[in-house]
Scaffold this active site. Sequence first.
Site, PDB file in Angstrom:
ATOM      1  N   THR A 176      14.061 -24.848 -29.261  1.00 51.39           N
ATOM      2  CA  THR A 176      12.727 -24.818 -29.850  1.00 51.39           C
ATOM      3  C   THR A 176      12.118 -23.422 -29.751  1.00 51.39           C
ATOM      4  O   THR A 176      12.495 -22.667 -28.869  1.00 51.39           O
ATOM      5  CB  THR A 176      11.859 -25.805 -29.046  1.00 51.39           C
ATOM      6  OG1 THR A 176      12.477 -27.079 -29.050  1.00 51.39           O
ATOM      7  CG2 THR A 176      10.469 -25.934 -29.599  1.00 51.39           C
ATOM      8  N   THR A 227       9.391 -26.519 -24.226  1.00 53.08           N
ATOM      9  CA  THR A 227      10.762 -26.591 -24.738  1.00 53.08           C
ATOM     10  C   THR A 227      11.619 -27.314 -23.708  1.00 53.08           C
ATOM     11  O   THR A 227      11.496 -27.070 -22.507  1.00 53.08           O
ATOM     12  CB  THR A 227      11.345 -25.199 -25.022  1.00 53.08           C
ATOM     13  OG1 THR A 227      12.733 -25.339 -25.372  1.00 53.08           O
ATOM     14  CG2 THR A 227      11.236 -24.272 -23.814  1.00 53.08           C
ATOM     15  N   GLY A 228      12.456 -28.215 -24.182  1.00 51.32           N
ATOM     16  CA  GLY A 228      13.303 -28.934 -23.234  1.00 51.32           C
ATOM     17  C   GLY A 228      13.702 -30.297 -23.763  1.00 51.32           C
ATOM     18  O   GLY A 228      13.777 -30.520 -24.967  1.00 51.32           O
ATOM     19  N   GLY A 230      13.001 -33.434 -24.986  1.00 58.53           N
ATOM     20  CA  GLY A 230      11.785 -33.922 -25.611  1.00 58.53           C
ATOM     21  C   GLY A 230      11.323 -35.295 -25.189  1.00 58.53           C
ATOM     22  O   GLY A 230      10.122 -35.523 -24.988  1.00 58.53           O
TER      23      GLY A 230
END
Length: 310
Positions: A176, A227-228, A230
Amino acid sequence: MSKFSIAIHGGAGTLVKGMMTKEKETSYRKALQKALQIGYKVLEQEGTAIDAVNQAVISLEDSPLFNAGKGSVFTADGTHEMDAAIMDGKNLNAGAVSLITGIKNPINLAKDVMEKSDHVFLAGEGALRFAKEMNYSLEEKTYFFDELRHQQWLDIRDTDSFQLDHSVKKDSKFGTVGAVACDTKGNVAAATSTGGMTNKRYGRVGDSPMIGSGNYANNKTCAVSCTGSGEYFIRGVVAYDVSCLMEYKGMSISEAATEVIQKRILEIGGDGGLIAVDAYGNIAMPFNTEGMYRAFKTSTKNEGIMIYKT
């Protein structure tokens, strides 16, 4: 004029030093530097935080190196479904889009939803109808085709597997993209954009376009872009959780962001990171993975571009 600053990210994940060629690392650093400078210039010229994060994310979406815009991954159907969100901390206005195809810069469409519609979140065909009313042109599929992304999809196509863009299986492109900023008037804003996960099915939507989960901004506290993994960031309402810890517990931005990423999200099984800025221009960029593409610059001449933990 108050201190102004900007931070950007290009995703968190298994970014181990030594796994990437020097040439590739240089490419990522240049792409981060370009986006950082574009956003910072807006602030330097006394532009708004909203315009700064919007312009920075456009630059990242235009790079094939990141999983957003041009670099978006392939779905199970061999298409691209992109999500984006933007939020203004001054008035809590927000705009988001999900499951859109053919749009070169999804973050622009999210901004138009915020500024030119009565809604916050548009998805799928409805979002594309709105885009056409706003005179967006749809890109050909070839614009979004990238050989490496295509190969990632071919490796797991026709299986029930899906792949987060920052998963251990990968040694190439990750994540992302997002930006947060504080302008000269002390207003904060956040913007986030993503191409989702490789081989995703069922119209899956992650945290990136969800206000409060992957993206949030409030002048009383901070602006956050996540970010990661989700699904976990949605369950943890991560971006808003950082804001809440600041507002109700009186934590600093560094304390709140660290608490959420190094403790709360880990406790429910998630991983990833975030970037955050408060109305005084202070920045936090915690992550609990091997690395996170990130960069920041402040009016007090602090600046950095980083990938790994150290």
